[in-house]
Design a protein around this motif. Structure first.
Motif, PDB file in Angstrom:
ATOM      1  N   VAL A   1       0.838  -1.199   0.000  1.00 48.02           N
ATOM      2  CA  VAL A   1       0.000   0.000   0.000  1.00 48.02           C
ATOM      3  C   VAL A   1       0.874   1.251   0.000  1.00 48.02           C
ATOM      4  CG1 VAL A   1      -1.778   1.299   1.239  1.00 48.02           C
ATOM      5  CG2 VAL A   1      -1.790  -1.209   1.334  1.00 48.02           C
ATOM      6  N   ILE A   2       0.555   2.163  -0.887  1.00 48.41           N
ATOM      7  CA  ILE A   2       1.143   3.514  -0.877  1.00 48.41           C
ATOM      8  C   ILE A   2      -0.009   4.495  -0.760  1.00 48.41           C
ATOM      9  CG2 ILE A   2       2.336   5.275  -2.244  1.00 48.41           C
ATOM     10  CD1 ILE A   2       3.998   3.039  -3.500  1.00 48.41           C
ATOM     11  N   VAL A   3       0.110   5.444   0.161  1.00 48.63           N
ATOM     12  CA  VAL A   3      -0.909   6.475   0.365  1.00 48.63           C
ATOM     13  C   VAL A   3      -0.358   7.807  -0.102  1.00 48.63           C
ATOM     14  CG1 VAL A   3      -2.318   7.720   2.054  1.00 48.63           C
ATOM     15  CG2 VAL A   3      -1.919   5.254   2.332  1.00 48.63           C
ATOM     16  N   ARG A   4      -1.155   8.496  -0.907  1.00 51.20           N
ATOM     17  CA  ARG A   4      -0.841   9.856  -1.328  1.00 51.20           C
ATOM     18  C   ARG A   4      -1.889  10.759  -0.692  1.00 51.20           C
ATOM     19  NH1 ARG A   4       3.688  10.337  -1.948  1.00 51.20           N
ATOM     20  NH2 ARG A   4       3.660  11.954  -3.530  1.00 51.20           N
ATOM     21  N   ASP A   5      -1.539  11.355   0.431  1.00 49.50           N
ATOM     22  CA  ASP A   5      -2.421  12.253   1.175  1.00 49.50           C
ATOM     23  C   ASP A   5      -2.235  13.651   0.593  1.00 49.50           C
ATOM     24  OD1 ASP A   5      -3.549  14.050   3.029  1.00 49.50           O
ATOM     25  OD2 ASP A   5      -2.996  12.799   4.746  1.00 49.50           O
ATOM     26  N   LEU A   6      -3.164  14.059  -0.258  1.00 49.12           N
ATOM     27  CA  LEU A   6      -2.979  15.285  -1.028  1.00 49.12           C
ATOM     28  C   LEU A   6      -2.831  16.526  -0.160  1.00 49.12           C
ATOM     29  CD1 LEU A   6      -5.410  14.636  -4.026  1.00 49.12           C
ATOM     30  CD2 LEU A   6      -2.981  14.047  -3.798  1.00 49.12           C
ATOM     31  N   TYR A   7      -3.571  16.604   0.943  1.00 48.29           N
ATOM     32  CA  TYR A   7      -3.434  17.766   1.826  1.00 48.29           C
ATOM     33  C   TYR A   7      -2.108  17.741   2.565  1.00 48.29           C
ATOM     34  CZ  TYR A   7      -8.137  19.422   0.910  1.00 48.29           C
ATOM     35  OH  TYR A   7      -9.251  19.927   0.287  1.00 48.29           O
ATOM     36  N   ALA A   8      -1.703  16.591   3.070  1.00 48.53           N
ATOM     37  CA  ALA A   8      -0.421  16.489   3.786  1.00 48.53           C
ATOM     38  C   ALA A   8       0.742  16.804   2.849  1.00 48.53           C
ATOM     39  CB  ALA A   8      -0.264  15.102   4.392  1.00 48.53           C
ATOM     40  N   MET A   9       0.595  16.430   1.573  1.00 44.78           N
ATOM     41  CA  MET A   9       1.627  16.703   0.568  1.00 44.78           C
ATOM     42  C   MET A   9       1.626  18.156   0.120  1.00 44.78           C
ATOM     43  SD  MET A   9       0.776  13.451  -1.910  1.00 44.78           S
ATOM     44  CE  MET A   9       1.359  14.309  -3.363  1.00 44.78           C
ATOM     45  N   GLU A  10       0.555  18.865   0.486  1.00 52.17           N
ATOM     46  CA  GLU A  10       0.332  20.214  -0.034  1.00 52.17           C
ATOM     47  C   GLU A  10       0.369  20.204  -1.559  1.00 52.17           C
ATOM     48  OE1 GLU A  10       3.003  22.920   1.993  1.00 52.17           O
ATOM     49  OE2 GLU A  10       1.948  22.606   3.894  1.00 52.17           O
ATOM     50  N   PHE A  11      -0.342  19.228  -2.117  1.00 50.39           N
ATOM     51  CA  PHE A  11      -0.387  19.065  -3.564  1.00 50.39           C
ATOM     52  C   PHE A  11      -0.932  20.331  -4.211  1.00 50.39           C
ATOM     53  CE2 PHE A  11      -2.387  17.879  -7.557  1.00 50.39           C
ATOM     54  CZ  PHE A  11      -1.360  17.189  -8.174  1.00 50.39           C
ATOM     55  N   GLN A  12      -0.246  20.802  -5.219  1.00 51.64           N
ATOM     56  CA  GLN A  12      -0.655  22.004  -5.954  1.00 51.64           C
ATOM     57  C   GLN A  12      -1.645  21.589  -7.041  1.00 51.64           C
ATOM     58  OE1 GLN A  12      -1.755  24.935  -7.222  1.00 51.64           O
ATOM     59  NE2 GLN A  12      -0.047  25.714  -6.045  1.00 51.64           N
TER      60      GLN A  12
END
Length: 188
Positions: free
Chosen positions: A34-45
């Protein structure tokens, strides 16, 4: 199996976060990667640039595309806001599911390039299913996300779960929903 989870909610105390934790825990207990991409934690633009529209992507987007290539199953967990995807999720799709990577046109016909990938979409919403059905929004949500995004790119949607009236739900209901998530994740 390899699972990529694209998660979008700004609050760790949210029910969406409980869904995320339950999904990750269940999948790992079953031996999945499992890989999680937490968009808010990443501050995804989420804002697409003019160079990206012309086909040039940066290293950040190339990395997200590598995660998509790696995954067998892509799970999206996010709330329904304004009867649609949160801006950060829409921006992720616009920036990562690019022409030539996720889809292309061949002889004037659209071709999904992510065939073989499967998707699970888990949404929370403030309204009831009945309220969305009365206005036709239930069908619109499925049309825009399942068909208009995922199937368009060749991804097979395995499940699309909507948890209704979440702000007014009680603990017993939420516990039952999390058991439903465990069952679903355990079968993938």
């Amino acid at each position: 199996m390899k699972h990529l989870i694209v998660y979008a909610h700004p609050r760790k105390e949210s029910f969406n976060h409980a869904i995320l934790e339950t999904t990750v825990q269940t999948l790992r207990q079953k031996g999945h990667e499992v890989i999680v991409r937490d968009l808010y934690a990443m501050e995804f633009q989420p804002v697409i640039s003019s160079s990206e529209i012309l086909g040039g992507v940066g290293e950040d987007i190339e990395q997200e595309q590598e995660y998509l290539k790696w995954a067998d199953v892509i799970t999206f967990i996010y709330p329904i806001w304004w009867t649609g995807l949160p801006a950060i999720v829409k921006g992720y799709i616009e920036r990562v599911f690019t022409y030539g990577f996720a889809y292309r046109y061949v002889n004037g016909e659209q071709k999904g390039l992510l065939k073989g990938k499967k998707a699970i979409i888990i949404n929370t919403q403030g309204k009831s299913h009945a309220q969305y059905a009365a206005s036709g929004m239930d069908k619109a949500l499925l049309l825009t996300s399942d068909q208009g995004i995922f199937e368009y790119c060749g991804i097979e949607v395995l499940h699309h779960e909507f948890f209704e009236s979440v702000p007014g739900s009680d603990e017993a209901t939420r516990t039952a929903w999390l058991r439903q998530i465990e069952e679903m994740a355990g079968k993938v």
